[in-house]
Enzyme design. Structure first.
Site, PDB file in Angstrom:
ATOM      1  N   ASP A 338       0.879  -1.190   0.000  1.00 14.18           N
ATOM      2  CA  ASP A 338       0.000   0.000   0.000  1.00 14.18           C
ATOM      3  C   ASP A 338       0.908   1.229   0.000  1.00 14.18           C
ATOM      4  OD1 ASP A 338      -2.986   0.892   0.573  1.00 14.18           O
ATOM      5  OD2 ASP A 338      -1.622   2.229   1.706  1.00 14.18           O
ATOM      6  N   ASN A 346      -2.845  12.793  -3.512  1.00 17.61           N
ATOM      7  CA  ASN A 346      -4.004  13.122  -4.367  1.00 17.61           C
ATOM      8  C   ASN A 346      -4.564  14.489  -4.020  1.00 17.61           C
ATOM      9  OD1 ASN A 346      -4.497  11.290  -6.351  1.00 17.61           O
ATOM     10  ND2 ASN A 346      -5.722   9.894  -5.095  1.00 17.61           N
ATOM     11  N   ASP A 355      -2.291   9.570 -10.267  1.00 20.04           N
ATOM     12  CA  ASP A 355      -2.252   8.490 -11.275  1.00 20.04           C
ATOM     13  C   ASP A 355      -0.825   8.219 -11.745  1.00 20.04           C
ATOM     14  OD1 ASP A 355      -4.946   8.177 -11.114  1.00 20.04           O
ATOM     15  OD2 ASP A 355      -5.421   9.211 -13.013  1.00 20.04           O
ATOM     16  N   GLU A 381      -4.728   2.303  -4.048  1.00 20.45           N
ATOM     17  CA  GLU A 381      -3.266   2.326  -4.072  1.00 20.45           C
ATOM     18  C   GLU A 381      -2.694   1.041  -3.513  1.00 20.45           C
ATOM     19  OE1 GLU A 381      -5.270   4.076  -2.209  1.00 20.45           O
ATOM     20  OE2 GLU A 381      -4.503   4.477  -0.213  1.00 20.45           O
TER      21      GLU A 381
END
Lengths: 460, 200
Positions: A338, A346, A355, A381
């Site tokens: 993770d 983000n 992204d 993620e």
């Protein structure tokens, strides 16, 4: 012995030799293949060979003074006489023609014969002009031709020749009428029958090629060969606007030369409609297959990262677990990663940057895994790697990934973003379900997060 | 020499002599009685193909030349020769023997003619007989003339029970005066000597 007696003896010897030579010649005439006759102005036969006696059903002795007309039907006999007249009028030494002879067996068919009629130079006051007639039975030849024509007719090829003016001369297959959808072909021009109906579809190159067909006639074979590649080799022929019943026709061209000059062209026409349709069908099938593969790829590959999707994982991971349960592979482990603090990335830099980070982390995974490993974007993620091997091997791989991520400068929109990942490594225990294995690894991931992130926690 | 010869008489005598040779020699040679000599001049012409086979022989001297052709079929020759060959039927005679029979017949006829001329002190020579098959007689071109050569022909048929041998005689006379003796020649004085002429 006097000189006179010696001369007489010598003459007698010559006479004896002459008589023997004559006997030999007569025997050769008897054995000549085919019909051989000598006849006079009144058509009386003066000499015939063995075959003539058989054909005329006459004994050698009774053949004398039989009429040549006995060989032919009345109407055919008139044609024969015409040929004889032409021979006399034209002053030619011989003429050749084909006429059938009537059979003496009423049930049997007439036989075609090829005749060579000649006039002898000598003639006699009483018998008049003398003629020789040689006839060859060509019924077997005609039969072979007939068989060949049947073959031509039965194969899906149209065969024809065009003459030196470009007009269709001989057609060797009635199939041509079907191909060109016309009733009459012989005597028509090639352009009229084949190319005029589709004139509006012809390209400049096609028109030039058609012109070249005509240009190549009456020229040297070499010149023909230099133009041959420009001749149209495939057209789509249809009448009016009825394209549905059109045909794709393929053409090949062979020169027929006399003294090196192309006087005829043999054209073989092939109906390629089925082939063209099959090719089109194949192209459509290929397209559909490509599209299907793209759909499948999109189903199993995450379009953003290029990693496998959960959909693919479920099948493949289940297969690996089954293999492990059946001992096909001895060990199986799972790593779950993770990205640390991904939400702030983000939130701070936007989803586009998020992204890019996801893609670059996935790139690290793809670089580090082996072909036998299955890297998966599990969601958001989170990433998984299934790999055949024990937890130590998995730990080692996980650590390499973690380290590379940590050391990599993630650049997005001219910014360097520090990224780390945490991971949990669990080894599959025989009989353990996929969901349980994931939960086990997830718990270890949780421990890694709780332990300060940017670390791998492995189960003993 | 200013003797006037009756040419027609000479011609007629030659024709009669050859006919006499034919009818007497065929009877002697075949050992068959009942041969008849029938004229063909009305129906056939010299130069015509009259048979599948032909035996030809030439009798020649300073004043006259006689070409004698016998036209025949193999089957007829066999039919009239089987007796002389000692065969019960014509089938016993081979083709070669049938040809030999007619060749010998023409030889005998020529021999008779030569002998007759020699009896009148007219020396003559004789060729070997030649036997051919086919249509070669058509090339023996023949046109009747009266000058400078007197050329004429005679056609007849020797017939025996529907079997026949046809004869074409072509005669060329270059010096009728030398044949003067023929005018007084009596055919009936034939000495019946059937001995064969010995040619070389």
């Amino acid at each position: 012995m006097s000189n006179i007696n010696q001369d007489v003896q010598a003459s007698h010897k010559i006479l004896t030799l002459l008589e023997t030579a004559n006997a030999q010649t007569e025997q050769i005439i008897d054995l000549l293949p085919g019909i051989f006759l000598i006849f006079n102005d009144k058509f009386d036969i003066l000499r015939g060979n063995n075959e003539a006696t058989q054909v005329l059903s006459a004994h050698k002795e009774t053949l004398l003074r039989k009429s040549v007309s006995d060989l032919f039907r009345t109407d055919i006999w008139e044609v024969f006489q015409q040929n004889l007249k032409l021979l006399d009028i034209a002053g030619n030494e011989s003429s050749k023609f084909e006429l059938p002879i009537k059979s003496f067996d009423r049930k049997a068919k007439e036989k075609p014969y090829y005749w060579r009629l000649s006039r002898l130079k000598d003639h006699n006051e009483v018998e008049g002009n003398l003629y020789t007639l040689l006839g060859e039975d060509i019924s077997q030849l005609r039969e072979s031709e007939s068989k060949l024509m049947n073959v031509f007719s039965s194969i899906p090829l149209g065969i024809m020749t065009i003459d030196e003016h470009g007009d269709i001369e001989d057609t060797y297959s009635s199939y041509l009428q079907y191909l060109f959808n016309v009733n009459t072909i012989s005597g028509c021009s090639l352009r009229e029958i084949v190319f005029d109906p589709i004139q509006k579809d012809l390209t400049g190159e096609d028109i030039k090629g058609i012109d070249n067909i005509y240009v190549s006639l009456n020229r040297e074979e070499q010149f023909f060969e230099s133009l041959k590649d420009s001749f149209p080799n495939q057209i789509f022929l249809y009448k009016g606007n009825n394209k549905e019943e059109g045909k794709h026709l393929g053409f090949s061209y062979k020169p027929v030369t006399y003294d090196g000059i192309v006087k005829r062209i043999l054209i073989i026409v092939e109906d390629r409609t089925a082939i063209v349709q099959a090719e089109e069908d194949q192209a459509r099938a290929n397209m559909i297959e490509k599209q299907s593969r793209a759909i499948y790829e999109s189903a199993i590959r995450d379009p953003l990262t290029g990693l496998y999707t959960r959909f693919y994982m479920e099948d493949q991971a289940e297969a690996l677990i089954n293999n492990h349960n059946r001992h096909s592979i001895s060990e199986l482990s799972l790593i779950i990663f993770d990205i640390d603090h991904f939400k702030p990335i983000n939130d701070t830099h936007g989803h586009d940057v998020g992204d890019i980070v996801l893609r670059q982390v996935a790139g690290v995974l793809l670089r580090q895994v082996r072909k036998t490993d299955i890297p998966v974007r599990f969601g958001g993620e989170e990433f998984l790697i299934f790999l055949p091997g024990n937890h130590q091997a998995a730990q080692s791989l996980a650590e390499r990934v973690r380290k590379e991520v940590e050391e990599t400068d993630f650049e997005a929109e001219d910014k360097v973003i520090p990224v780390t990942i945490s991971g949990g490594v669990a080894e599959h225990v025989e009989g353990e379900l996929l969901a349980d294995l994931i939960k086990k690894a997830d718990r270890l991931l949780y421990q890694a997060k709780k332990g300060g992130r940017n670390q791998i926690v492995s189960a003993e | 020499m200013s003797t006037t010869i009756d040419v027609e008489t000479v011609k007629q005598k030659v024709i009669e002599m050859v006919r006499q040779a034919a009818i007497t020699r065929v009877g002697d040679h075949s050992r068959l009685d009942g041969f008849e000599l029938l004229e063909l001049s009305d129906t056939r012409a010299a130069g015509e193909v009259l048979g599948n086979w032909m035996s030809i022989i030439l009798v020649t001297g300073d004043a006259i030349r006689i070409t004698l052709k016998l036209h025949f079929s193999s089957s007829d020759a066999k039919a009239v020769s089987h007796v002389v060959y000692g065969e019960d039927s014509p089938n016993g005679v081979s083709d070669a023997k049938a040809e030999d029979f007619v060749k010998e017949l023409s030889n005998l006829m020529a021999g008779y003619i030569v002998k007759t001329f020699e009896g009148m002190n007219i020396p003559m020579g004789i060729s070997l007989p030649l036997c051919t098959r086919g249509f070669y007689e058509v090339f023996a071109d023949y046109v009747p003339t009266e000058s400078p050569l007197i050329r004429f022909s005679d056609l007849w048929r020797l017939e025996y029970k529907n079997r026949a041998i046809s004869g074409t005689v072509m005669i060329e006379i270059s010096n009728p005066n030398a044949l003067d003796a023929l005018c007084d020649f009596d055919l009936d004085q034939d000495d019946d000597d059937d001995s064969e002429f010995d040619f070389l």
